[in-house]
Design a protein around this motif. Structure first.
Motif, PDB file in Angstrom:
ATOM      1  N   MET A  53      45.157  32.639  69.481  1.00 18.04           N
ATOM      2  CA  MET A  53      46.458  32.638  68.799  1.00 18.04           C
ATOM      3  C   MET A  53      47.236  33.936  69.031  1.00 18.04           C
ATOM      4  SD  MET A  53      46.490  29.647  67.552  1.00 18.04           S
ATOM      5  CE  MET A  53      47.892  29.653  66.461  1.00 18.04           C
ATOM      6  N   VAL A  54      46.651  34.836  69.815  1.00 21.22           N
ATOM      7  CA  VAL A  54      47.315  36.118  70.047  1.00 21.22           C
ATOM      8  C   VAL A  54      48.683  35.918  70.696  1.00 21.22           C
ATOM      9  CG1 VAL A  54      46.260  36.454  72.323  1.00 21.22           C
ATOM     10  CG2 VAL A  54      46.988  38.440  71.003  1.00 21.22           C
ATOM     11  N   VAL A  55      48.864  34.839  71.454  1.00 20.32           N
ATOM     12  CA  VAL A  55      50.147  34.629  72.138  1.00 20.32           C
ATOM     13  C   VAL A  55      51.285  34.408  71.147  1.00 20.32           C
ATOM     14  CG1 VAL A  55      49.155  33.747  74.280  1.00 20.32           C
ATOM     15  CG2 VAL A  55      49.606  32.175  72.397  1.00 20.32           C
ATOM     16  N   PHE A  56      50.968  33.966  69.928  1.00 21.43           N
ATOM     17  CA  PHE A  56      52.005  33.755  68.922  1.00 21.43           C
ATOM     18  C   PHE A  56      52.493  35.074  68.333  1.00 21.43           C
ATOM     19  CE2 PHE A  56      50.696  29.378  69.070  1.00 21.43           C
ATOM     20  CZ  PHE A  56      51.843  28.686  68.741  1.00 21.43           C
ATOM     21  N   ARG A  57      51.749  36.136  68.566  1.00 20.84           N
ATOM     22  CA  ARG A  57      52.178  37.446  68.085  1.00 20.84           C
ATOM     23  C   ARG A  57      52.977  38.205  69.129  1.00 20.84           C
ATOM     24  NH1 ARG A  57      52.727  37.663  62.828  1.00 20.84           N
ATOM     25  NH2 ARG A  57      50.846  38.079  61.631  1.00 20.84           N
ATOM     26  N   GLY A  58      53.023  37.671  70.351  1.00 21.64           N
ATOM     27  CA  GLY A  58      53.801  38.321  71.402  1.00 21.64           C
ATOM     28  C   GLY A  58      53.205  39.628  71.857  1.00 21.64           C
ATOM     29  N   ASP A  59      51.896  39.831  71.563  1.00 23.28           N
ATOM     30  CA  ASP A  59      51.271  41.107  71.906  1.00 23.28           C
ATOM     31  C   ASP A  59      50.688  41.122  73.310  1.00 23.28           C
ATOM     32  OD1 ASP A  59      51.825  41.986  69.350  1.00 23.28           O
ATOM     33  OD2 ASP A  59      49.920  41.257  68.537  1.00 23.28           O
ATOM     34  N   ASP A  60      50.534  39.972  73.916  1.00 24.11           N
ATOM     35  CA  ASP A  60      49.827  39.904  75.188  1.00 24.11           C
ATOM     36  C   ASP A  60      50.448  38.824  76.080  1.00 24.11           C
ATOM     37  OD1 ASP A  60      48.082  39.974  77.267  1.00 24.11           O
ATOM     38  OD2 ASP A  60      46.265  39.650  76.092  1.00 24.11           O
ATOM     39  N   ALA A  61      51.451  39.227  76.859  1.00 24.76           N
ATOM     40  CA  ALA A  61      52.137  38.268  77.736  1.00 24.76           C
ATOM     41  C   ALA A  61      51.200  37.760  78.825  1.00 24.76           C
ATOM     42  CB  ALA A  61      53.372  38.926  78.355  1.00 24.76           C
ATOM     43  N   GLN A  62      50.244  38.591  79.238  1.00 26.56           N
ATOM     44  CA  GLN A  62      49.319  38.200  80.292  1.00 26.56           C
ATOM     45  C   GLN A  62      48.432  37.034  79.862  1.00 26.56           C
ATOM     46  OE1 GLN A  62      49.412  39.271  83.446  1.00 26.56           O
ATOM     47  NE2 GLN A  62      51.231  40.404  82.778  1.00 26.56           N
ATOM     48  N   THR A  63      48.086  37.005  78.577  1.00 29.22           N
ATOM     49  CA  THR A  63      47.251  35.912  78.080  1.00 29.22           C
ATOM     50  C   THR A  63      47.963  34.584  78.222  1.00 29.22           C
ATOM     51  OG1 THR A  63      46.109  37.345  76.501  1.00 29.22           O
ATOM     52  CG2 THR A  63      46.058  34.982  76.067  1.00 29.22           C
ATOM     53  N   ALA A  64      49.244  34.547  77.883  1.00 30.01           N
ATOM     54  CA  ALA A  64      50.021  33.317  78.009  1.00 30.01           C
ATOM     55  C   ALA A  64      50.078  32.863  79.465  1.00 30.01           C
ATOM     56  CB  ALA A  64      51.428  33.530  77.462  1.00 30.01           C
ATOM     57  N   LYS A  65      50.290  33.793  80.392  1.00 31.52           N
ATOM     58  CA  LYS A  65      50.347  33.443  81.809  1.00 31.52           C
ATOM     59  C   LYS A  65      48.992  32.930  82.291  1.00 31.52           C
ATOM     60  CE  LYS A  65      53.979  36.778  82.998  1.00 31.52           C
ATOM     61  NZ  LYS A  65      54.297  38.010  83.785  1.00 31.52           N
ATOM     62  N   ARG A  66      47.939  33.567  81.791  1.00 33.16           N
ATOM     63  CA  ARG A  66      46.596  33.154  82.180  1.00 33.16           C
ATOM     64  C   ARG A  66      46.292  31.743  81.688  1.00 33.16           C
ATOM     65  NH1 ARG A  66      44.583  37.595  80.842  1.00 33.16           N
ATOM     66  NH2 ARG A  66      43.669  37.045  78.829  1.00 33.16           N
ATOM     67  N   LEU A  67      46.725  31.436  80.471  1.00 33.66           N
ATOM     68  CA  LEU A  67      46.503  30.105  79.914  1.00 33.66           C
ATOM     69  C   LEU A  67      47.297  29.038  80.667  1.00 33.66           C
ATOM     70  CD1 LEU A  67      46.504  30.912  76.090  1.00 33.66           C
ATOM     71  CD2 LEU A  67      44.556  30.167  77.460  1.00 33.66           C
ATOM     72  N   MET A  68      48.513  29.390  81.064  1.00 31.92           N
ATOM     73  CA  MET A  68      49.327  28.448  81.837  1.00 31.92           C
ATOM     74  C   MET A  68      48.637  28.124  83.166  1.00 31.92           C
ATOM     75  SD  MET A  68      52.195  27.675  80.188  1.00 31.92           S
ATOM     76  CE  MET A  68      53.560  27.392  81.305  1.00 31.92           C
TER      77      MET A  68
END
Length: 206
Positions: free
Chosen positions: A1-16
């Motif tokens: 759920m860290v992506v909902f905090r906007g703290d880690d843009a890399q995590t969102a890209k990795r999940l995509m």
């Protein structure tokens, strides 16, 4: 759920990127299972075969929900530079934790076909539904109190908890053939058994 905090843009890209990898893996598994000859299978083996095929489909659907819905919502709240209310964020985290725990149980059900685990997973679906409902009700109360943090994130909050509930429903499908296979007595016991409390369902704090 860290992506909902906007703290880690890399995590969102990795999940995509992982969703594309999951699609490729699902395609390979499905092609392998399709090539398996089912005519010589016993009824039990054929049941396992169909359950595995169905679970693969569910995993692909879950990946789509995460990529097309949840990650988009996370990007949206980050773009708005807003945060959920403290209460709303806790509700989302609790719901997410319950779904993660049910994922583990779901995998164990798939592997072991244990009727007790299957029944437990079905009962937890009810509890997740209750968590989603109570979060929705609490959010609407906060809106009625004109809470700014709730107003600015309202649609994102409601869509997020709805998607989490849907993910949990997909996880639970693996349990139904096993529960139904145990007959009317087991279904009756499931209907009449006292439900666990929500505190029992959520992972213990570490």
């Amino acid at each position: 759920m860290v992506v909902f905090r906007g703290d880690d843009a890399q995590t969102a890209k990795r999940l995509m990127k992982m969703d594309d990898e999951i699609d490729d893996l699902h395609r390979s598994i499905k092609e392998y299972l399709t090539d398996v000859t089912t005519q010589s299978m016993s009824d039990e083996d054929y049941q396992k075969y169909t359950e595995l095929m169905n679970y693969c489909v569910c995993l692909e659907q879950m990946g789509d929900v995460i990529q097309r819905n949840l990650l988009v919502l996370a990007e949206k709240i980050s773009g708005l530079n807003k945060e959920f209310s403290q209460e709303g964020w806790k509700e989302i985290k609790d719901l997410h934790a319950a779904v993660l725990q049910n994922l583990q149980i779901s995998l164990r059900v798939l592997i072991t076909r244990d009727p007790d685990l299957a029944r437990d997973l079905v009962s937890r679906k009810v509890l997740v539904r209750e968590l989603e409902y109570k979060s929705r009700e609490a959010h609407l109360r906060r809106l009625s109190q004109n809470r700014k943090s709730s107003r600015t994130t309202s649609s994102i909050h409601l869509e997020t908890i709805s998607d989490l509930k849907y993910l949990n429903a997909l996880l639970t499908t693996v349990a139904y053939p096993i529960v139904e296979g145990e007959g009317e007595l087991l279904r009756s016991r499931l209907a009449n058994e006292p439900q666990k409390s929500q505190s029992d369902m959520l992972p213990a704090a570490t």
